[in-house]
Design a protein around this motif. Structure first.
Motif, mmCIF file in Angstrom:
data_model
loop_
_atom_site.group_PDB
_atom_site.id
_atom_site.type_symbol
_atom_site.label_atom_id
_atom_site.label_comp_id
_atom_site.label_asym_id
_atom_site.label_seq_id
_atom_site.Cartn_x
_atom_site.Cartn_y
_atom_site.Cartn_z
ATOM 1 N N LEU A 87 0.814 -1.207 0.000
ATOM 2 C CA LEU A 87 0.000 0.000 0.000
ATOM 3 C C LEU A 87 0.852 1.265 0.000
ATOM 4 O O LEU A 87 1.869 1.331 0.697
ATOM 5 C CB LEU A 87 -0.937 0.019 1.216
ATOM 6 N N LYS A 88 0.414 2.236 -0.777
ATOM 7 C CA LYS A 88 1.063 3.551 -0.800
ATOM 8 C C LYS A 88 -0.011 4.616 -0.942
ATOM 9 O O LYS A 88 -1.107 4.342 -1.416
ATOM 10 C CB LYS A 88 2.031 3.666 -1.990
ATOM 11 N N LEU A 89 0.331 5.836 -0.549
ATOM 12 C CA LEU A 89 -0.576 6.944 -0.785
ATOM 13 C C LEU A 89 -0.654 7.203 -2.283
ATOM 14 O O LEU A 89 0.303 6.990 -3.014
ATOM 15 C CB LEU A 89 -0.079 8.187 -0.044
ATOM 16 N N SER A 90 -1.800 7.697 -2.726
ATOM 17 C CA SER A 90 -2.039 7.738 -4.159
ATOM 18 C C SER A 90 -1.463 8.938 -4.887
ATOM 19 O O SER A 90 -1.421 8.955 -6.103
ATOM 20 C CB SER A 90 -3.548 7.694 -4.431
ATOM 21 N N THR A 91 -1.015 9.981 -4.185
ATOM 22 C CA THR A 91 -0.451 11.149 -4.858
ATOM 23 C C THR A 91 0.842 11.563 -4.193
ATOM 24 O O THR A 91 1.032 11.374 -2.999
ATOM 25 C CB THR A 91 -1.411 12.355 -4.818
ATOM 26 N N ARG A 92 1.726 12.209 -4.943
ATOM 27 C CA ARG A 92 2.992 12.677 -4.381
ATOM 28 C C ARG A 92 2.781 13.792 -3.390
ATOM 29 O O ARG A 92 3.576 13.993 -2.474
ATOM 30 C CB ARG A 92 3.927 13.153 -5.492
#
Length: 234
Positions: A87-92
């Motif tokens: 899982l990662k956050l969807s935006t920089r």
């Protein structure tokens, strides 16, 4: 740390089993709280066009940033259909400084058009189109060509969707770690007022002061590709 940094509601989900569907993905995360959407990225199935193929990743949009942070904290490496999810956050914009290699530029969405940089020279317009068309109907896909070399593009292109929402979904899903011919694509929101020549000059500015072999075009392209990769990492 994740909860402090998260400022969006969408989580990018990698390593999804190719057999996992949207309903299973939604059910897996719904125990955390209210979910607005759960989507699996898909590509065209040449053998059976009516049934697109999973690309092995997707994204889940929660009702609040707090729930997205909870997902990162409690469901990181959780198992779904035999695969451990990443899982990662969807935006920089939602990631802290120095939190990994850059594959997207922190610019605000101005339109339904995405600037795609670091495109490998061997990639075709149709291959770029196939990558993005899974997220919605495309208006145009353009890879500006080099004047000196017949048929060869400049290493960047534009992908424009019919709607801003579809463009946003594509950007959020592909901005993290999308490879094409082994190169990581760098996504930015296109500036409608910036010309192709201005983008070319902006890219070329990274090469100033470097002596590029003029006798062999292949050597030049290899150097430009290496520098583009370095730019994507800085």
């Amino acid at each position: 740390e994740e909860e402090r940094e998260v400022q969006c509601c969408t989580v990018f989900v990698k390593n999804v089993n190719f057999s996992t569907g949207e309903e299973a993905l939604r059910k897996h995360f719904s125990k955390l709280g209210k979910i607005k959407s759960a989507t699996i990225a898909r590509k065209q199935n040449m053998r059976d066009p009516a049934h697109p193929l999973s690309m092995g990743f997707g994204f889940v949009e929660f009702a609040s940033p707090a729930l997205a942070a909870k997902a990162l904290r409690e469901h990181q490496h959780s198992e779904l259909d035999g695969h451990r999810l990443e899982l990662k956050l969807s935006t920089r914009e939602s990631r802290g400084p120095g939190s990994g290699r850059r594959t997207a530029k922190a610019t605000r969405q101005k339109s339904a058009k995405i600037l795609v940089r670091n495109v490998p020279f061997e990639a075709s317009k149709n291959e770029v189109k196939e990558l993005f068309r899974t997220f919605g109907e495309l208006k145009t896909v353009r890879l500006p060509k080099k004047f000196a070399v017949q048929g060869e593009h400049r290493g960047f292109g534009f992908v424009e969707f019919l709607t801003k929402d579809d463009a946003k979904r594509a950007f959020e899903a592909l901005c993290h770690s999308t490879h094409l011919y082994g190169r990581r694509l760098v996504l930015e929101w296109a500036d409608e007022g910036e010309s192709v020549e201005a983008i070319r000059k902006r890219t070329a500015s990274h090469f100033q002061g470097l002596k590029v072999p003029s006798s062999k075009r292949k050597a030049q392209d290899m150097l430009l590709a290496a520098l583009e990769d370095r730019h994507a990492e800085d």
